[in-house]
Design a protein around this motif. Structure first.
Motif, PDB file in Angstrom:
ATOM      1  N   LYS A  10      60.678  42.443  37.934  1.00  0.00           N
ATOM      2  CA  LYS A  10      61.911  42.917  37.271  1.00  0.00           C
ATOM      3  C   LYS A  10      62.575  44.027  38.099  1.00  0.00           C
ATOM      4  O   LYS A  10      62.567  43.949  39.333  1.00  0.00           O
ATOM      5  N   MET A  11      63.083  45.088  37.462  1.00  0.00           N
ATOM      6  CA  MET A  11      63.751  46.174  38.205  1.00  0.00           C
ATOM      7  C   MET A  11      62.865  47.417  38.108  1.00  0.00           C
ATOM      8  O   MET A  11      63.350  48.532  37.956  1.00  0.00           O
ATOM      9  N   SER A  40      62.740  42.849  43.295  1.00  0.00           N
ATOM     10  CA  SER A  40      64.199  43.013  43.340  1.00  0.00           C
ATOM     11  C   SER A  40      64.714  42.488  44.681  1.00  0.00           C
ATOM     12  O   SER A  40      63.998  42.540  45.688  1.00  0.00           O
TER      13      SER A  40
END
Ligand code: PGA
Length: 239
Positions: A10-11, A40
């Motif tokens: 995810k981030m 990312s």
């Protein structure tokens, strides 16, 4: 048979954290796991070992052109990306991605020889109103509209019930089994072909063993963010 494990970062990580992560994970090799790490965009080139494949978390469906802020499948392929996660529930809900947009993204990836990890899954409201089967069928049929059967080998379906993502509440083994079998039956009916189906949603060291018993692998969010903990989980799947 090897199991698929997708690490959806995810981030969640900074550049420095990714440097540490890569130095730890690059030392590991798992014989019975097809590991796909999805960082990312800006960290993709930092993942550089033959022990795993690298995937992106999103893609735009156009090839090149005036699309400020977007990244195409062709550009991803050029830098060695072999998988893209498409239709994650966070993208469907926060970024309003529809099945028709998802279908275009899948086509863009397949046209550029990138494999697709297509996420589907019902939300709590849909589950409570017994809509799960209809929702999954619609998501699959609309996302894969017009896709050739021969391309099913380049698609992994990730079944991720929205209410179990990031909540610590994975579905039970029986629930996962029956929904995975249902998804496989839809694919069989529509394409006369098989497709790998994995489960995602609060997978951890405690439940991973049970879950991989009833599907082709797992997609791991939170528990993939810490390399050392993730390696423990991978060792369980590797057994
Ligand atoms: P989680 O996320 O493992 O943190 O529940 C899974 C996902 O979003 O793919």
């Amino acid at each position: 048979m090897s199991k698929i494990v997708v690490g959806n970062l995810k981030m969640s990580l900074t550049k420095h954290q990714v440097e540490d992560y890569v130095s730890i994970i690059n030392k590991e090799k798992f014989e019975n796991v097809d590991l796909i790490l999805c960082p990312s965009f800006i960290h993709i080139l930092m993942f550089n070992s033959k022990n795993y494949s690298v995937g992106a978390q999103n893609v735009f469906y156009e090839q090149l052109g005036p699309y400020t802020g977007e990244i195409s499948a062709m550009q991803l392929k050029e830098i060695g990306v072999n998988y893209v996660i498409i239709g994650h529930s966070e993208r469907r809900t926060i970024f309003n991605e529809t099945n028709s947009i998802i279908n275009k993204k899948i086509n863009a990836c397949l046209d550029n020889n990138i494999k697709v990890i297509l996420c589907i899954g019902e939300n709590k409201e849909q589950k409570d109103s017994n809509e799960t089967s209809n929702v999954l069928k619609k998501q699959i049929e609309e996302a894969l509209y017009g896709i050739k059967s021969s391309n099913l080998q380049n698609i992994i379906i990730a079944y991720e019930p929205v209410y179990s993502i990031g909540t610590g509440n994975a579905l039970t083994k029986d629930e996962i089994k029956s929904n995975i079998l249902y998804i496989k039956s839809i694919i069989n009916n529509n394409f006369n072909s098989d497709c790998k189906v994995i489960y995602g949603g609060s997978v951890n060291k405690e439940n991973a063993n049970d879950i991989i018993d009833v599907c082709d692998g797992i997609m791991v969010g939170k528990m993939s963010n810490d390399a050392k903990e993730f390696i423990k989980l991978l060792s369980i799947v590797n057994m």
